[in-house]
Scaffold this motif. Structure first.
Motif, PDB file in Angstrom:
ATOM      1  N   ARG A  50       0.819  -1.210   0.000  1.00 16.46           N
ATOM      2  CA  ARG A  50       0.000   0.000   0.000  1.00 16.46           C
ATOM      3  C   ARG A  50       0.853   1.260   0.000  1.00 16.46           C
ATOM      4  NH1 ARG A  50      -2.801  -3.462  -1.172  1.00 16.46           N
ATOM      5  NH2 ARG A  50      -4.798  -4.123  -0.293  1.00 16.46           N
ATOM      6  N   GLY A  51       2.152   1.107  -0.097  1.00 21.46           N
ATOM      7  CA  GLY A  51       3.042   2.259  -0.034  1.00 21.46           C
ATOM      8  C   GLY A  51       3.121   2.991  -1.359  1.00 21.46           C
ATOM      9  N   ARG A  52       3.375   4.298  -1.275  1.00 18.56           N
ATOM     10  CA  ARG A  52       3.504   5.109  -2.479  1.00 18.56           C
ATOM     11  C   ARG A  52       4.795   4.783  -3.228  1.00 18.56           C
ATOM     12  NH1 ARG A  52       1.648  11.230  -0.572  1.00 18.56           N
ATOM     13  NH2 ARG A  52      -0.519  10.682  -0.016  1.00 18.56           N
ATOM     14  N   THR A  53       5.802   4.347  -2.493  1.00 16.94           N
ATOM     15  CA  THR A  53       7.077   4.036  -3.139  1.00 16.94           C
ATOM     16  C   THR A  53       6.923   2.873  -4.115  1.00 16.94           C
ATOM     17  OG1 THR A  53       8.276   4.780  -1.183  1.00 16.94           O
ATOM     18  CG2 THR A  53       9.472   3.402  -2.751  1.00 16.94           C
ATOM     19  N   THR A  54       6.217   1.825  -3.684  1.00 19.78           N
ATOM     20  CA  THR A  54       5.996   0.675  -4.553  1.00 19.78           C
ATOM     21  C   THR A  54       5.180   1.068  -5.772  1.00 19.78           C
ATOM     22  OG1 THR A  54       6.040  -0.791  -2.620  1.00 19.78           O
ATOM     23  CG2 THR A  54       5.091  -1.669  -4.660  1.00 19.78           C
ATOM     24  N   SER A  55       4.172   1.901  -5.579  1.00 15.87           N
ATOM     25  CA  SER A  55       3.358   2.351  -6.698  1.00 15.87           C
ATOM     26  C   SER A  55       4.177   3.165  -7.693  1.00 15.87           C
ATOM     27  CB  SER A  55       2.182   3.180  -6.181  1.00 15.87           C
ATOM     28  OG  SER A  55       1.388   3.654  -7.243  1.00 15.87           O
ATOM     29  N   ALA A  56       5.054   4.033  -7.165  1.00 22.70           N
ATOM     30  CA  ALA A  56       5.886   4.854  -8.046  1.00 22.70           C
ATOM     31  C   ALA A  56       6.888   3.991  -8.813  1.00 22.70           C
ATOM     32  CB  ALA A  56       6.620   5.910  -7.218  1.00 22.70           C
ATOM     33  N   ILE A  57       7.453   2.993  -8.138  1.00 28.77           N
ATOM     34  CA  ILE A  57       8.400   2.089  -8.808  1.00 28.77           C
ATOM     35  C   ILE A  57       7.701   1.305  -9.901  1.00 28.77           C
ATOM     36  CG2 ILE A  57       9.846   0.048  -8.480  1.00 28.77           C
ATOM     37  CD1 ILE A  57      10.542   1.127  -5.707  1.00 28.77           C
ATOM     38  N   PHE A  58       6.458   0.887  -9.635  1.00 31.70           N
ATOM     39  CA  PHE A  58       5.711   0.141 -10.640  1.00 31.70           C
ATOM     40  C   PHE A  58       5.438   1.001 -11.865  1.00 31.70           C
ATOM     41  CE2 PHE A  58       1.439  -1.596 -12.048  1.00 31.70           C
ATOM     42  CZ  PHE A  58       1.990  -2.674 -12.720  1.00 31.70           C
ATOM     43  N   ARG A  59       5.056   2.269 -11.657  1.00 27.74           N
ATOM     44  CA  ARG A  59       4.826   3.167 -12.791  1.00 27.74           C
ATOM     45  C   ARG A  59       6.108   3.402 -13.581  1.00 27.74           C
ATOM     46  NH1 ARG A  59       1.729   5.997  -8.753  1.00 27.74           N
ATOM     47  NH2 ARG A  59      -0.519   5.764  -9.113  1.00 27.74           N
ATOM     48  N   LEU A  60       7.219   3.552 -12.858  1.00 26.66           N
ATOM     49  CA  LEU A  60       8.502   3.724 -13.533  1.00 26.66           C
ATOM     50  C   LEU A  60       8.878   2.460 -14.306  1.00 26.66           C
ATOM     51  CD1 LEU A  60      10.995   5.537 -13.966  1.00 26.66           C
ATOM     52  CD2 LEU A  60      11.982   4.488 -11.904  1.00 26.66           C
ATOM     53  N   PHE A  61       8.573   1.329 -13.711  1.00 22.33           N
ATOM     54  CA  PHE A  61       8.873   0.050 -14.358  1.00 22.33           C
ATOM     55  C   PHE A  61       8.085  -0.106 -15.655  1.00 22.33           C
ATOM     56  CE2 PHE A  61       8.555  -4.615 -14.712  1.00 22.33           C
ATOM     57  CZ  PHE A  61       9.894  -4.955 -14.565  1.00 22.33           C
ATOM     58  N   LEU A  62       6.853   0.371 -15.659  1.00 24.17           N
ATOM     59  CA  LEU A  62       6.005   0.232 -16.842  1.00 24.17           C
ATOM     60  C   LEU A  62       6.416   1.178 -17.969  1.00 24.17           C
ATOM     61  CD1 LEU A  62       2.430  -0.219 -15.330  1.00 24.17           C
ATOM     62  CD2 LEU A  62       3.997  -1.957 -16.198  1.00 24.17           C
ATOM     63  N   LEU A  63       7.320   2.106 -17.697  1.00 26.68           N
ATOM     64  CA  LEU A  63       7.821   2.952 -18.781  1.00 26.68           C
ATOM     65  C   LEU A  63       8.537   2.118 -19.840  1.00 26.68           C
ATOM     66  CD1 LEU A  63       9.202   6.126 -16.963  1.00 26.68           C
ATOM     67  CD2 LEU A  63       7.166   5.947 -18.403  1.00 26.68           C
ATOM     68  N   GLY A  64       8.976   0.926 -19.441  1.00 25.80           N
ATOM     69  CA  GLY A  64       9.603   0.042 -20.411  1.00 25.80           C
ATOM     70  C   GLY A  64       8.681  -0.346 -21.552  1.00 25.80           C
ATOM     71  N   LEU A  65       7.358  -0.255 -21.338  1.00 24.39           N
ATOM     72  CA  LEU A  65       6.404  -0.564 -22.408  1.00 24.39           C
ATOM     73  C   LEU A  65       6.446   0.485 -23.505  1.00 24.39           C
ATOM     74  CD1 LEU A  65       3.318  -1.659 -20.266  1.00 24.39           C
ATOM     75  CD2 LEU A  65       4.893  -3.142 -21.511  1.00 24.39           C
ATOM     76  N   ALA A  66       6.874   1.688 -23.172  1.00 30.33           N
ATOM     77  CA  ALA A  66       6.883   2.777 -24.148  1.00 30.33           C
ATOM     78  C   ALA A  66       8.211   2.901 -24.879  1.00 30.33           C
ATOM     79  CB  ALA A  66       6.556   4.106 -23.456  1.00 30.33           C
ATOM     80  N   ILE A  67       9.194   2.080 -24.512  1.00 34.85           N
ATOM     81  CA  ILE A  67      10.518   2.166 -25.126  1.00 34.85           C
ATOM     82  C   ILE A  67      10.701   1.003 -26.098  1.00 34.85           C
ATOM     83  CG2 ILE A  67      13.003   2.233 -24.713  1.00 34.85           C
ATOM     84  CD1 ILE A  67      12.422   3.283 -21.927  1.00 34.85           C
ATOM     85  N   PRO A  68      10.730   1.255 -27.392  1.00 36.31           N
ATOM     86  CA  PRO A  68      10.950   0.152 -28.341  1.00 36.31           C
ATOM     87  C   PRO A  68      12.397  -0.308 -28.320  1.00 36.31           C
ATOM     88  CG  PRO A  68      10.824   2.237 -29.515  1.00 36.31           C
ATOM     89  CD  PRO A  68      10.526   2.546 -28.077  1.00 36.31           C
ATOM     90  N   ALA A  69      12.596  -1.566 -28.651  1.00 38.61           N
ATOM     91  CA  ALA A  69      13.956  -2.115 -28.649  1.00 38.61           C
ATOM     92  C   ALA A  69      14.840  -1.403 -29.659  1.00 38.61           C
ATOM     93  CB  ALA A  69      13.901  -3.613 -28.943  1.00 38.61           C
ATOM     94  N   GLN A  70      14.254  -0.951 -30.767  1.00 39.68           N
ATOM     95  CA  GLN A  70      15.051  -0.274 -31.798  1.00 39.68           C
ATOM     96  C   GLN A  70      15.685   1.011 -31.273  1.00 39.68           C
ATOM     97  OE1 GLN A  70      12.007  -1.358 -32.077  1.00 39.68           O
ATOM     98  NE2 GLN A  70      11.823  -2.693 -33.855  1.00 39.68           N
ATOM     99  N   ALA A  71      15.037   1.632 -30.283  1.00 36.88           N
ATOM    100  CA  ALA A  71      15.538   2.906 -29.771  1.00 36.88           C
ATOM    101  C   ALA A  71      16.766   2.744 -28.881  1.00 36.88           C
ATOM    102  CB  ALA A  71      14.437   3.629 -28.997  1.00 36.88           C
ATOM    103  N   VAL A  72      16.981   1.551 -28.339  1.00 40.65           N
ATOM    104  CA  VAL A  72      18.091   1.342 -27.401  1.00 40.65           C
ATOM    105  C   VAL A  72      19.078   0.305 -27.912  1.00 40.65           C
ATOM    106  CG1 VAL A  72      16.688   2.004 -25.411  1.00 40.65           C
ATOM    107  CG2 VAL A  72      16.761  -0.392 -26.118  1.00 40.65           C
ATOM    108  N   ILE A  73      18.958  -0.097 -29.167  1.00 38.67           N
ATOM    109  CA  ILE A  73      19.802  -1.182 -29.647  1.00 38.67           C
ATOM    110  C   ILE A  73      21.272  -0.767 -29.703  1.00 38.67           C
ATOM    111  CG2 ILE A  73      19.471  -0.595 -32.077  1.00 38.67           C
ATOM    112  CD1 ILE A  73      19.826  -4.098 -30.476  1.00 38.67           C
ATOM    113  N   VAL A  74      21.563   0.509 -30.012  1.00 42.78           N
ATOM    114  CA  VAL A  74      22.970   0.948 -30.068  1.00 42.78           C
ATOM    115  C   VAL A  74      23.607   0.963 -28.684  1.00 42.78           C
ATOM    116  CG1 VAL A  74      24.514   2.836 -30.686  1.00 42.78           C
ATOM    117  CG2 VAL A  74      22.634   2.220 -32.211  1.00 42.78           C
ATOM    118  N   PRO A  75      23.006   1.623 -27.670  1.00 41.33           N
ATOM    119  CA  PRO A  75      23.609   1.518 -26.330  1.00 41.33           C
ATOM    120  C   PRO A  75      23.601   0.089 -25.796  1.00 41.33           C
ATOM    121  CG  PRO A  75      21.491   2.659 -26.248  1.00 41.33           C
ATOM    122  CD  PRO A  75      21.870   2.555 -27.679  1.00 41.33           C
TER     123      PRO A  75
END
Length: 272
Positions: free
Chosen positions: A96-121
């Protein structure tokens, strides 16, 4: 009262069956034909002779090694996802903590990042870690890109578990660990099957990471091995389709074994 047959619906069903069945027939028929028969008679004709040379030829060309490598990559990706995602989803649902909720939202940012955008790094990171041209260098980024969607799916399945069940186990003195293994996991079979199939599809059909992060034949996977059937003189279509059919078998088996719980997970009932 006896119902009258719906002829229009029957005709539509037959038409749909034809649309679905024709490509399957063309693919399967081509795998048991010679190149000459395929070139002279066309893809939709009935084969003049039956041969399994396209299947045996696929393994003779090194496809067996690519097949094994893909099995290793897929199995390891599924293992990593099953090891990390269930406890992560459990913590997301029960915390029920806000920290876990914030981490989950940050974790889901991976859905918006295509593999093609990070393939060079990603290429430089894998190279600096000494994992270039190594199956582990394909497994880790593939699993990383499976984690956000898998966490989203499984946390949704775990939210369907009734709070009264948690309260009943808590009254019996159950610890969070016991709740996780004896309550949450058994009631999340649908979600677990869904993430297994999703991860298996992502790993088995992966092309970009193996293409950029591997080079030698010993580290090639199925999707790269299909290029062997293309030469400067043309494409061996029967041989290529034979390799495609072989590459479909493991994923088809995964789906057949998990189809019931997979459908339940997609319907959001959590396998209950």
């Amino acid at each position: 009262m006896r119902r009258r047959p719906h002829y229009l619906a029957g005709a539509g069903s037959l038409f749909w069956l034809f649309l679905v069945g024709l490509p399957l027939y063309v693919m399967l028929a081509a795998t048991v034909r010679t190149r000459q028969d395929y070139a002279e008679n066309g893809p939709v004709s009935i084969p003049d002779s039956f041969t399994l040379d396209n299947y045996t030829g696929a393994f003779d060309s090194g496809f067996g090694q690519y097949f094994f490598n893909t099995l290793v990559v897929t199995g390891c990706v599924i293992g990593i996802v099953l090891l990390l995602v269930p406890p992560l989803a459990y913590a997301i649902v029960r915390s029920r903590g806000r920290t876990t909720s914030a981490i989950f939202r940050l974790f889901l940012l991976g859905l918006a990042i295509p593999a093609q955008a990070v393939i060079v790094p990603m290429f430089y990171l894998i190279s600096e870690a000494g994992l270039y041209d190594n199956l582990l260098g394909v497994i880790l980024p593939t699993a990383a890109f499976c984690l956000p969607m898998s966490a989203l799916i499984l946390s949704g399945a775990m939210r369907d578990i009734s709070p009264e069940l948690y309260e009943a186990m808590a009254m019996d003195g159950a610890s969070p660990r016991r709740m996780f293994f004896q309550l949450v996991l058994p009631l999340s079979r649908g979600g677990l099957s869904t993430i297994v199939v999703f991860s298996a599809l992502q790993a088995w059909n992966g092309f970009l990471f193996p293409l950029v992060l591997t080079q030698s034949d010993s580290a090639k996977v199925v999707t790269l091995g299909l290029y062997n059937f293309q030469t400067e003189h043309g494409i061996d279509i029967p041989g290529l389709l034979g390799a495609v059919v072989l590459s479909m078998v493991p994923i088809l088996l995964v789906y057949l074994f998990a189809r019931r719980t997979l459908v339940q997970g997609l319907m959001g009932v959590g396998g209950k």
